[in-house]
Write an enzyme that holds these catalytic residues in place. Structure first.
Site, PDB file in Angstrom:
ATOM      1  N   SER A 114      26.536  23.425  97.366  1.00 22.85           N
ATOM      2  CA  SER A 114      25.891  24.047  98.517  1.00 22.85           C
ATOM      3  C   SER A 114      24.593  23.343  98.887  1.00 22.85           C
ATOM      4  O   SER A 114      23.906  23.762  99.802  1.00 22.85           O
ATOM      5  CB  SER A 114      25.585  25.520  98.194  1.00 22.85           C
ATOM      6  OG  SER A 114      24.717  25.612  97.082  1.00 22.85           O
ATOM      7  N   CYS A 115      24.263  22.259  98.209  1.00 20.63           N
ATOM      8  CA  CYS A 115      22.969  21.620  98.421  1.00 20.63           C
ATOM      9  C   CYS A 115      22.956  20.752  99.669  1.00 20.63           C
ATOM     10  O   CYS A 115      21.913  20.247 100.055  1.00 20.63           O
ATOM     11  CB  CYS A 115      22.609  20.760  97.209  1.00 20.63           C
ATOM     12  SG  CYS A 115      23.689  19.340  97.011  1.00 20.63           S
ATOM     13  N   GLY A 116      24.112  20.515 100.274  1.00 16.80           N
ATOM     14  CA  GLY A 116      24.109  19.745 101.505  1.00 16.80           C
ATOM     15  C   GLY A 116      24.591  18.317 101.336  1.00 16.80           C
ATOM     16  O   GLY A 116      24.318  17.459 102.168  1.00 16.80           O
TER      17      GLY A 116
END
Length: 282
Positions: A114-116
């Site tokens: 989910s960190c991108g």
């Protein structure tokens, strides 16, 4: 342990009337996962099923695929200055022939999807590490009516949610809609890891003829975990992300979102949904 819930004093306001009362809250504590003694990841979780959580996390990372690849899972003693055990650090010892991940910054970034991290890198990472290509032969076939009934079955099985209202849940069903397992956690990704870890420990991977239902939305991370466990159908009561849809389409995963009552959206893998039968009945 037993720290699934905790009690806190709250000020309650109802129609302008004030009262003080204790409230039951879901517990949230960090869990550090070590692999053969080396720190690998930290996740915020609800205590309970910690060994399954660690095992499931390592399945989703492509490290583990079978129970015999795990030699031992233990809580690390002496996690505090006075030597007491917090039960917040687990160490997974693997069998000698298990290939270990690269302990680099790039790897650590990927483990928190989910960190991108860019979409192509994420999809490529799952493609290259998947141990169980989705291969349900003959294909799982489920009707919209069967899917529509699953959220109520999940809700009925949520024990801690009834006391706190603050937990996500993940449930595993067979293709007939029978509940196989359900786990709750403050993080929906942890709930899925607990399900997958329990399946690993009992020798049930890949989960090739099952349906995974998650509360909330279907992120890339949850789609990744379904693919890595060989699960052919992922359903969520809320929306999927664009990258989750991309991964589902590329890997052959059936992805259903907005599963509410008799309504749902099928974003990928519609061949497993018995649409003709549904149309004929309508």
């Amino acid at each position: 342990m037993g720290r699934v819930t905790e009690r806190r004093k709250v000020l309650r306001i109802r129609d302008g009337a004030l009262s003080s009362r204790p409230d039951t809250l879901v517990a949230e504590e960090p869990l550090e996962i070590r692999l053969n003694g080396k720190p690998l990841a930290i996740t915020m979780r609800t205590p309970g099923d910690d060994f399954a959580l660690a095992a499931g996390f390592l399945v989703s990372e492509g490290v583990l695929a079978a129970a015999d690849e795990v030699r031992n899972i233990v809580y690390c003693a002496g996690a505090t200055a006075d030597g007491s055990n917090t039960y917040n650090v687990v160490d997974v010892t693997t069998a000698p022939d298990v290939t270990l991940p690269d302990f680099t910054l790039e790897r650590n970034v990927y483990t928190s999807s989910s960190c991108g991290l860019c979409g192509k890198a994420s999809l490529d990472a799952v493609r290259t590490t998947a141990r169980f290509p989705i291969a349900d032969t003959p294909p799982v076939r489920v009707t919209p009516e069967l899917l529509a009934g699953l959220p109520d079955r999940l809700r009925a099985a949520q024990q801690v949610f009834d006391r706190t209202g603050g937990l996500h849940a993940a449930a595993l069903f067979d293709e007939e809609g029978e509940l196989l397992d359900v786990r709750e956690d403050v993080g929906r990704h942890n709930a899925v890891d607990k399900l997958v870890g329990r399946a690993l420990q009992s020798g049930r991977l890949p989960l090739s003829r099952t349906i995974l239902l998650v509360s909330g939305r279907a992120s890339f991370e949850l789609a990744q975990k379904a693919v890595m466990a060989g699960i052919p159908v992922l359903a969520a009561v809320s929306a999927p992300s664009s990258l989750a849809v991309d991964l589902a389409a590329e890997s052959g995963l059936t992805l259903v979102g907005f599963l509410r009552g008799s309504s749902m959206n099928v974003y990928a893998g519609e061949d497993r949904i018995a649409l003709r039968e549904a149309a004929a009945q309508g």
